[in-house]
Design a protein around this motif. Structure first.
Motif, PDB file in Angstrom:
ATOM      1  N   THR A 133       0.822  -1.215   0.000  1.00  0.00           N
ATOM      2  CA  THR A 133       0.000   0.000   0.000  1.00  0.00           C
ATOM      3  C   THR A 133       0.854   1.261   0.000  1.00  0.00           C
ATOM      4  N   GLN A 134       1.858   1.324   0.876  1.00  0.00           N
ATOM      5  CA  GLN A 134       2.688   2.516   1.003  1.00  0.00           C
ATOM      6  C   GLN A 134       3.896   2.522   0.065  1.00  0.00           C
ATOM      7  N   HIS A 135       4.315   1.335  -0.379  1.00  0.00           N
ATOM      8  CA  HIS A 135       5.526   1.217  -1.189  1.00  0.00           C
ATOM      9  C   HIS A 135       5.454  -0.101  -1.964  1.00  0.00           C
ATOM     10  N   PRO A 136       5.917  -0.113  -3.227  1.00  0.00           N
ATOM     11  CA  PRO A 136       5.900  -1.386  -3.961  1.00  0.00           C
ATOM     12  C   PRO A 136       6.750  -2.443  -3.263  1.00  0.00           C
ATOM     13  N   VAL A 137       6.342  -3.686  -3.379  1.00  0.00           N
ATOM     14  CA  VAL A 137       7.106  -4.813  -2.858  1.00  0.00           C
ATOM     15  C   VAL A 137       7.574  -5.599  -4.077  1.00  0.00           C
ATOM     16  N   LYS A 138       8.895  -5.615  -4.282  1.00  0.00           N
ATOM     17  CA  LYS A 138       9.464  -6.272  -5.456  1.00  0.00           C
ATOM     18  C   LYS A 138      10.739  -6.981  -5.073  1.00  0.00           C
ATOM     19  N   ALA A 139      11.075  -7.965  -5.875  1.00  0.00           N
ATOM     20  CA  ALA A 139      12.376  -8.622  -5.781  1.00  0.00           C
ATOM     21  C   ALA A 139      12.751  -9.018  -7.199  1.00  0.00           C
ATOM     22  N   GLY A 140      13.911  -8.566  -7.620  1.00  0.00           N
ATOM     23  CA  GLY A 140      14.362  -8.917  -8.957  1.00  0.00           C
ATOM     24  C   GLY A 140      15.211  -7.843  -9.588  1.00  0.00           C
ATOM     25  N   LEU A 141      15.269  -7.883 -10.905  1.00  0.00           N
ATOM     26  CA  LEU A 141      16.094  -6.967 -11.695  1.00  0.00           C
ATOM     27  C   LEU A 141      15.239  -6.343 -12.786  1.00  0.00           C
ATOM     28  N   SER A 142      15.510  -5.095 -13.099  1.00  0.00           N
ATOM     29  CA  SER A 142      14.819  -4.452 -14.203  1.00  0.00           C
ATOM     30  C   SER A 142      15.749  -3.418 -14.819  1.00  0.00           C
ATOM     31  N   ASP A 143      15.670  -3.283 -16.135  1.00  0.00           N
ATOM     32  CA  ASP A 143      16.504  -2.281 -16.792  1.00  0.00           C
ATOM     33  C   ASP A 143      15.701  -1.563 -17.864  1.00  0.00           C
ATOM     34  N   ALA A 144      16.075  -0.319 -18.091  1.00  0.00           N
ATOM     35  CA  ALA A 144      15.390   0.541 -19.038  1.00  0.00           C
ATOM     36  C   ALA A 144      16.352   1.646 -19.448  1.00  0.00           C
ATOM     37  N   PHE A 145      15.969   2.372 -20.477  1.00  0.00           N
ATOM     38  CA  PHE A 145      16.722   3.567 -20.832  1.00  0.00           C
ATOM     39  C   PHE A 145      15.732   4.634 -21.251  1.00  0.00           C
ATOM     40  N   MET A 146      16.210   5.872 -21.231  1.00  0.00           N
ATOM     41  CA  MET A 146      15.343   6.991 -21.542  1.00  0.00           C
ATOM     42  C   MET A 146      15.889   7.733 -22.754  1.00  0.00           C
ATOM     43  N   ILE A 147      14.994   8.112 -23.644  1.00  0.00           N
ATOM     44  CA  ILE A 147      15.329   8.900 -24.821  1.00  0.00           C
ATOM     45  C   ILE A 147      14.609  10.236 -24.689  1.00  0.00           C
ATOM     46  N   LEU A 148      15.317  11.314 -24.964  1.00  0.00           N
ATOM     47  CA  LEU A 148      14.696  12.633 -24.994  1.00  0.00           C
ATOM     48  C   LEU A 148      14.373  12.956 -26.450  1.00  0.00           C
ATOM     49  N   ASN A 149      13.098  13.033 -26.777  1.00  0.00           N
ATOM     50  CA  ASN A 149      12.646  13.333 -28.136  1.00  0.00           C
ATOM     51  C   ASN A 149      12.090  14.745 -28.196  1.00  0.00           C
ATOM     52  N   PRO A 150      12.269  15.446 -29.313  1.00  0.00           N
ATOM     53  CA  PRO A 150      11.635  16.765 -29.449  1.00  0.00           C
ATOM     54  C   PRO A 150      10.120  16.625 -29.343  1.00  0.00           C
ATOM     55  N   HIS A 174      13.966  -5.089 -20.164  1.00  0.00           N
ATOM     56  CA  HIS A 174      14.155  -6.388 -19.540  1.00  0.00           C
ATOM     57  C   HIS A 174      13.798  -6.313 -18.060  1.00  0.00           C
ATOM     58  N   ARG A 175      13.071  -7.335 -17.601  1.00  0.00           N
ATOM     59  CA  ARG A 175      12.709  -7.424 -16.183  1.00  0.00           C
ATOM     60  C   ARG A 175      12.717  -8.897 -15.785  1.00  0.00           C
ATOM     61  N   VAL A 176      13.296  -9.165 -14.625  1.00  0.00           N
ATOM     62  CA  VAL A 176      13.259 -10.504 -14.046  1.00  0.00           C
ATOM     63  C   VAL A 176      12.657 -10.350 -12.661  1.00  0.00           C
ATOM     64  N   GLU A 177      11.474 -10.908 -12.470  1.00  0.00           N
ATOM     65  CA  GLU A 177      10.811 -10.833 -11.175  1.00  0.00           C
ATOM     66  C   GLU A 177      10.958 -12.170 -10.471  1.00  0.00           C
ATOM     67  N   LEU A 178      11.392 -12.113  -9.223  1.00  0.00           N
ATOM     68  CA  LEU A 178      11.521 -13.336  -8.440  1.00  0.00           C
ATOM     69  C   LEU A 178      10.158 -13.765  -7.909  1.00  0.00           C
ATOM     70  N   ASP A 179       9.997 -15.050  -7.750  1.00  0.00           N
ATOM     71  CA  ASP A 179       8.831 -15.594  -7.076  1.00  0.00           C
ATOM     72  C   ASP A 179       9.064 -15.347  -5.585  1.00  0.00           C
ATOM     73  N   THR A 180       8.381 -14.350  -5.028  1.00  0.00           N
ATOM     74  CA  THR A 180       8.654 -13.948  -3.645  1.00  0.00           C
ATOM     75  C   THR A 180       8.291 -15.020  -2.637  1.00  0.00           C
ATOM     76  N   SER A 181       7.506 -16.020  -3.032  1.00  0.00           N
ATOM     77  CA  SER A 181       7.203 -17.098  -2.086  1.00  0.00           C
ATOM     78  C   SER A 181       8.449 -17.948  -1.812  1.00  0.00           C
ATOM     79  N   LYS A 182       9.458 -17.834  -2.646  1.00  0.00           N
ATOM     80  CA  LYS A 182      10.693 -18.609  -2.477  1.00  0.00           C
ATOM     81  C   LYS A 182      11.729 -17.887  -1.600  1.00  0.00           C
TER      82      LYS A 182
END
Length: 169
Positions: A87-104, A120-128
């Motif tokens: 509720t107050q903050h995302p709960v995640k475990a894993g890796l994610s990558d992105a890049f940003m482009i500035l377009n006119p 690319h994103r790899v989400e862990l099964d948090t039950s493990k």
């Protein structure tokens, strides 16, 4: 990178366990790091969830090796991760990558529009994620080193690469 943007931080992360932790709750809580040139380690030691301190303390770490290998180690996980409120903050475990482009921006010629590409994103099964457990990520070959369309599409990597003429990637 040079740009800090809220959406970029939501799409670029190395997160052994992302939740609403409060490291200042206890004098025994610490977040420490070590870099010996071969491995960079960050350890969250005896940290508590904000407003849920009665659940107990968490101790875990992320080790980023110069070879590209990443290891998440979990020493103390007092409750199942699935029971942690997002509720107050995302709960995640894993890796994610992105890049940003500035377009006119087409509407205002002097301004630029930010476009974030999560690729690319790899989400862990948090039950493990439990006490005394670990997860190891080993790097795959990548096509990001290719500088031309020809090099990209003739690559002998085992996944399906394609060249984007707009981004030149």
């Amino acid at each position: 990178g040079d740009v800090i943007h809220r959406m970029l931080t939501a799409t670029q992360y190395v997160a052994p366990l992302m939740a609403n932790f409060n490291p200042s709750f206890s004098r025994n809580s610490t977040v420490q790091y070590l870099d010996n040139g071969t491995v960079f380690v960050v350890q969250w030691d005896k940290v508590y969830l904000q407003g849920k301190e009665d659940m107990g303390s968490f101790t875990f770490q992320a080790a980023l090796h110069s070879t590209g290998r990443i290891v998440f180690g979990y020493k103390e996980i007092p409750v199942p991760v699935l029971q942690i409120s997002a509720t107050q903050h995302p709960v995640k475990a894993g890796l994610s990558d992105a890049f940003m482009i500035l377009n006119p921006s087409p509407d205002v010629p002097e301004s630029r529009r930010r476009t974030i590409y999560e690729y690319h994103r790899v989400e862990l099964d948090t039950s493990k994620i439990t006490n005394m457990s670990a997860v190891e990520f080993t790097p795959l070959p990548t096509c990001l080193q290719h500088q031309s369309c020809e090099m990209c599409v003739t690559s002998e990597l085992t996944f399906n690469c394609s060249w984007c003429h707009v981004l030149q990637r």
